[in-house]
Design an enzyme around this catalytic site. Structure first.
Site, mmCIF file in Angstrom:
data_model
loop_
_atom_site.group_PDB
_atom_site.id
_atom_site.type_symbol
_atom_site.label_atom_id
_atom_site.label_comp_id
_atom_site.label_asym_id
_atom_site.label_seq_id
_atom_site.Cartn_x
_atom_site.Cartn_y
_atom_site.Cartn_z
ATOM 1 N N THR A 25 0.851 -1.198 0.000
ATOM 2 C CA THR A 25 0.000 0.000 0.000
ATOM 3 C C THR A 25 0.886 1.247 0.000
ATOM 4 O OG1 THR A 25 -1.773 -1.144 1.163
ATOM 5 C CG2 THR A 25 -1.744 1.252 1.360
ATOM 6 N N GLY A 26 0.439 2.280 -0.719
ATOM 7 C CA GLY A 26 1.169 3.556 -0.684
ATOM 8 C C GLY A 26 1.480 4.065 -2.072
ATOM 9 N N SER A 27 2.055 5.281 -2.096
ATOM 10 C CA SER A 27 2.274 5.938 -3.381
ATOM 11 C C SER A 27 3.389 5.254 -4.190
ATOM 12 C CB SER A 27 2.612 7.417 -3.154
ATOM 13 O OG SER A 27 3.670 7.542 -2.235
ATOM 14 N N THR A 28 4.394 4.689 -3.525
ATOM 15 C CA THR A 28 5.497 4.058 -4.270
ATOM 16 C C THR A 28 5.000 2.802 -4.982
ATOM 17 O OG1 THR A 28 6.897 4.830 -2.463
ATOM 18 C CG2 THR A 28 7.919 3.369 -4.079
ATOM 19 N N ALA A 82 7.836 1.582 2.346
ATOM 20 C CA ALA A 82 8.151 1.682 3.777
ATOM 21 C C ALA A 82 8.275 3.161 4.128
ATOM 22 C CB ALA A 82 9.453 0.958 4.089
ATOM 23 N N GLY A 96 0.613 4.700 6.009
ATOM 24 C CA GLY A 96 -0.671 4.677 5.304
ATOM 25 C C GLY A 96 -1.725 3.870 6.045
ATOM 26 N N GLU A 102 -0.311 -5.619 5.708
ATOM 27 C CA GLU A 102 1.000 -5.638 5.037
ATOM 28 C C GLU A 102 1.924 -6.655 5.707
ATOM 29 O OE1 GLU A 102 1.273 -1.017 3.457
ATOM 30 O OE2 GLU A 102 1.980 -1.490 5.450
#
Ligand code: 5RP
Length: 223
Positions: A25-28, A82, A96, A102
Site C-alpha cells: 500500500t502507498g504511493s510508491t 516503507a 498509510g 502488510e
C-alpha cells in the site's frame, strides 16, 4: 526525477509469469501496480493479494486479477513501500495505516521486496513515529501500556475524527526514545492486550530497492 516511480516500476522486473503477488500500500507501490496492470493488459498472467482496500481498488482498476489471502497457498513475492528502512533491512511501516495486512502478507511471502525512495533510508529507525494498530476498546489503557514502554504515543486523527484502519481499529503513532532495542520493542508492544500489531518489520525484508546519489537504482539483498 520521481524516485518513487523509478523504484516502484523497477520492482516489476522481479515478477515472473504466473506469480502470486502480495501488493503493498502507498504511493510508491502504486507505480508497481500501474505497471503490472499494463503488463496484464498485454497478456501477462499474475494474481495479486491486496494489503488494503485502497490497493484492492487500484489493482482492480488496473485490471489485475485478485484473490483473497485465504484462497492462496503461498505468495511468491510481496512488494511494498516503507516509511523508514535501516541498514539492517529493518523497517517502519504503517504511515498509510495498512501495517497489519502488510505484515501478514509479507510473512506469507516467499520473498519480500521493499521499494523505498532515498529519503526513506536511515542509519537508525525512529525519526518517523512508529504506527501501532490498537483495538478501539480500552484505548486509554492501551495507550498507557505503550507509554509505560517509554514511547510517546499520539492517537492518529483525520479531520478531527479518530483514524480507522481497514480492520476497524485505530492507530497510535509513537515517538521512540533515543535508545531502544527494536526486537524487544516489537515483542513488548504486541504483548499489550489492546495492541493488534505494530509497524516494526524486523528481519522481514529480503531485498531493498532504492536510489543512490547518482540517481541510479540500487538493489540490496539480505544475506
Ligand atoms: C502503508 C505503508 C507504506 O508502505 C508507507 O507508508 C510508504 O508509503 P509511500 O510509498 O506512499 O511513501 O506502510 O501502511
Amino acid at each position: 526525477m520521481n524516485e518513487k516511480k523509478l523504484v516502484g516500476e523497477t520492482a516489476v522486473d522481479y515478477v515472473k509469469e504466473g506469480m502470486v503477488l502480495g501488493l503493498g500500500t502507498g504511493s510508491t507501490v502504486s507505480y508497481t501496480i500501474a505497471k503490472l496492470g499494463r503488463l496484464v493488459q498485454q497478456g501477462f498472467s499474475i494474481k495479486g493479494v491486496p494489503s488494503s482496500v485502497k490497493t484492492e481498488k487500484l489493482a482492480l482498476e488496473a485490471g489485475i486479477p485478485l484473490a483473497p489471502l485465504d484462497q492462496i497457498e503461498q505468495i511468491d513475492l510481496a512488494i511494498d513501500g516503507a516509511d523508514e528502512v535501516d541498514l539492517n533491512f529493518n523497517l517502519i511501516k504503517g504511515g498509510g495505516g495498512a501495517l497489519l495486512r502488510e505484515k501478514i502478507i509479507a510473512k506469507a511471502a516467499k520473498s519480500f521486496i521493499v521499494v523505498a525512495d532515498s529519503r526513506k533510508i536511515v542509519k537508525k529507525l525512529g525519526t518517523f513515529p512508529l504506527p501501532v494498530e490498537v483495538v478501539p476498546f480500552g484505548l486509554r489503557m492501551t495507550i498507557k501500556g505503550i507509554q509505560d514502554l517509554g514511547l510517546s504515543p499520539e492517537i492518529r486523527q483525520i479531520k478531527g475524527a479518530l483514524y480507522k484502519t481497514d480492520n476497524g481499529n485505530n492507530i497510535v503513532d509513537c515517538k521512540l526514545p533515543e535508545k531502544i532495542n527494536l526486537e524487544h520493542l516489537e515483542q513488548n508492544l504486541n504483548s499489550i492486550p489492546g495492541v493488534v500489531d505494530n509497524g516494526l518489520f524486523i528481519g522481514m525484508a529480503d531485498t531493498v530497492m532504492t536510489v543512490n546519489n547518482e540517481k541510479h537504482i540500487v538493489v540490496n539483498v539480505r544475506k
